[in-house]
Design a protein around this motif. Structure first.
Motif, PDB file in Angstrom:
ATOM      1  N   GLY A   1      -0.507  -9.371   1.395  1.00 44.69           N
ATOM      2  CA  GLY A   1      -1.065 -10.691   1.666  1.00 44.69           C
ATOM      3  C   GLY A   1      -0.708 -11.188   3.053  1.00 44.69           C
ATOM      4  N   ILE A   2      -0.942 -12.453   3.250  1.00 47.55           N
ATOM      5  CA  ILE A   2      -0.810 -13.047   4.585  1.00 47.55           C
ATOM      6  C   ILE A   2       0.617 -12.904   5.129  1.00 47.55           C
ATOM      7  N   ALA A   3       1.649 -13.058   4.279  1.00 50.12           N
ATOM      8  CA  ALA A   3       3.026 -12.979   4.772  1.00 50.12           C
ATOM      9  C   ALA A   3       3.401 -11.536   5.108  1.00 50.12           C
ATOM     10  N   ALA A   4       2.956 -10.583   4.284  1.00 52.14           N
ATOM     11  CA  ALA A   4       3.236  -9.171   4.569  1.00 52.14           C
ATOM     12  C   ALA A   4       2.579  -8.774   5.892  1.00 52.14           C
ATOM     13  N   ASN A   5       1.334  -9.174   6.076  1.00 51.82           N
ATOM     14  CA  ASN A   5       0.610  -8.841   7.308  1.00 51.82           C
ATOM     15  C   ASN A   5       1.274  -9.450   8.538  1.00 51.82           C
ATOM     16  N   ALA A   6       1.753 -10.690   8.379  1.00 51.81           N
ATOM     17  CA  ALA A   6       2.327 -11.399   9.530  1.00 51.81           C
ATOM     18  C   ALA A   6       3.713 -10.877   9.878  1.00 51.81           C
ATOM     19  N   THR A   7       4.423 -10.272   8.905  1.00 53.19           N
ATOM     20  CA  THR A   7       5.812  -9.848   9.112  1.00 53.19           C
ATOM     21  C   THR A   7       5.932  -8.355   9.417  1.00 53.19           C
ATOM     22  N   LEU A   8       5.253  -7.533   8.598  1.00 56.61           N
ATOM     23  CA  LEU A   8       5.416  -6.076   8.729  1.00 56.61           C
ATOM     24  C   LEU A   8       4.362  -5.525   9.686  1.00 56.61           C
ATOM     25  N   ARG A   9       4.280  -6.126  10.867  1.00 58.40           N
ATOM     26  CA  ARG A   9       3.149  -5.866  11.768  1.00 58.40           C
ATOM     27  C   ARG A   9       3.103  -4.424  12.256  1.00 58.40           C
ATOM     28  N   ALA A  10       4.290  -3.859  12.551  1.00 63.03           N
ATOM     29  CA  ALA A  10       4.334  -2.480  13.048  1.00 63.03           C
ATOM     30  C   ALA A  10       3.920  -1.508  11.941  1.00 63.03           C
ATOM     31  N   GLU A  11       4.448  -1.727  10.741  1.00 64.76           N
ATOM     32  CA  GLU A  11       4.088  -0.836   9.618  1.00 64.76           C
ATOM     33  C   GLU A  11       2.588  -0.927   9.326  1.00 64.76           C
TER      34      GLU A  11
END
Ligand code: GFB
Length: 318
Positions: free
Chosen positions: A74-84
């Motif tokens: 979701g939005i938080a995963a996308n915003a945080t784990l950007r390199a992965e």
């Protein structure tokens, strides 16, 4: 958009990402076709490992490939784990598309995402609005990787004549979703949060953002059915959106989830959390011209998703 029949019958069909929500829905749907299904687990072939992917394709030579493997969230995963999100999705797309070409696959379908469209593109989102403006910053790395996959499929079609197609699903939900409290998509997040609030007798539940963004939701089983339909009927360089053609505000959606779950307390909005794109509604006219429409209503789909959540063992709060 002409119908170009493609025979699936008797073919070996590889579903990449078969343990995921969409991949497992594809396996359920393909079980009704006369095909030879091929899958491989991640511990045997890591799709980010080029040599492992090339070797496996050279050995198995699947005739048809559904590329449903991806690192998603979701939005938080996308915003945080950007390199992965950018590395894994670029590697999976590059390895699988090139391996399918090298091993002579007859047809491949690449699954993109509605976040490839510009943040402020006109609604409903037409397929030709890709690359016409800046992306939503929270999921730009994921979107760039998906755009690269789409452009690869297009390039292999143009240079080698490969029958590689790309489809763009709207926000998906269903059995096998990820219920991580921070990193899930909104549907799974709210099913879990309202369920836990009901069980605990909590009086308030916080929904992220302002509640004003609009989203379109498609059940994974409808998505799988659309993918099989398009595999059998569509060939071309143009993208095809897959959605219901209807959207809803996050506030109304939260009310709907609360009703289905039976949570009767207050719903508040945590505006410290991001809203993301203001609206993501797909233009599904190409899909409809190709003869497919969604059949699972949001209400029925949510009831089914809640049953699947209850049947599974939800991860305890972290
Ligand atoms: O599902 P979601 O994370 O996907 O969020 P996106 C959709 C909307 O729901 C946003 C709101 O406006 C969120 O602020 N929301 C409310 C919540 N409560 C919650 C909650 O508890 N959890 C979550 N996750 N959202 C993703 C992209 O964007 O969509 C991906 O980041 C991908 O790249 C996916 O494309 C389909 O639609 O905002």
């Amino acid at each position: 958009m002409a119908i170009v029949p493609f025979e699936l019958r008797g073919k070996s069909v590889y579903v990449a990402g078969h343990r995921g929500m969409v991949g497992s829905a594809l396996l359920r749907r393909l079980a009704r076709e006369d095909v030879r299904l091929v899958t491989v687990d991640r511990h045997e072939v890591d799709l980010c490992n080029q040599a492992a992917v090339f070797d496996w394709f050279a050995k198995m030579r699947p005739q048809v490939v559904f590329l449903a493997a991806a690192k998603v969230g979701g939005i938080a995963a996308n915003a945080t784990l950007r390199a992965e999100f950018i590395y894994d999705n670029l590697a999976i797309a590059a390895n699988v598309i090139h391996a399918a070409h090298q091993s002579g696959a007859e047809k491949l379908m690449f699954l993109g995402s509605s976040c490839i469209y510009p943040k402020l593109a006109a609604q409903p989102l037409r397929e030709d609005s890709m690359l016409t403006g800046p992306l939503e910053p929270t999921n730009e790395p994921y979107a760039i990787a998906k755009i690269a996959g789409i452009k690869m499929a297009e390039a292999y079609r143009s240079q080698y004549g490969s029958d590689f197609i790309s489809v763009m699903p709207t926000n998906l939900y269903g059995p096998g979703d990820n219920y991580h409290p921070e990193y899930s998509h909104v549907v799974a997040a709210l099913i879990r949060r309202f369920h836990e609030a009901k069980v605990a007798g909590a009086k308030t539940v916080a929904v992220w953002g302002t509640g004003t963004p609009r989203r379109e939701f498609l059940h994974a089983d409808d998505m799988a059915d659309a993918c099989v339909h398009l595999m059998k009927t569509y060939s071309g360089a143009e993208l095809i959106n897959i959605g219901t053609g209807e959207d809803i505000t996050i506030a109304d959606f939260a009310g709907m989830v609360a009703d289905i779950i039976g949570y009767r307390g207050e719903i508040t909005f945590d505006t410290a959390r991001p809203d993301g794109t203001p609206q993501k509604l797909l233009d599904v006219s190409r899909l409809e011209r190709l003869g497919w429409r969604a059949t699972i209503s949001l209400e029925d789909g949510l009831k089914r998703a809640y049953e699947a959540f209850l049947a599974g063992a939800p991860v305890p709060a972290q």
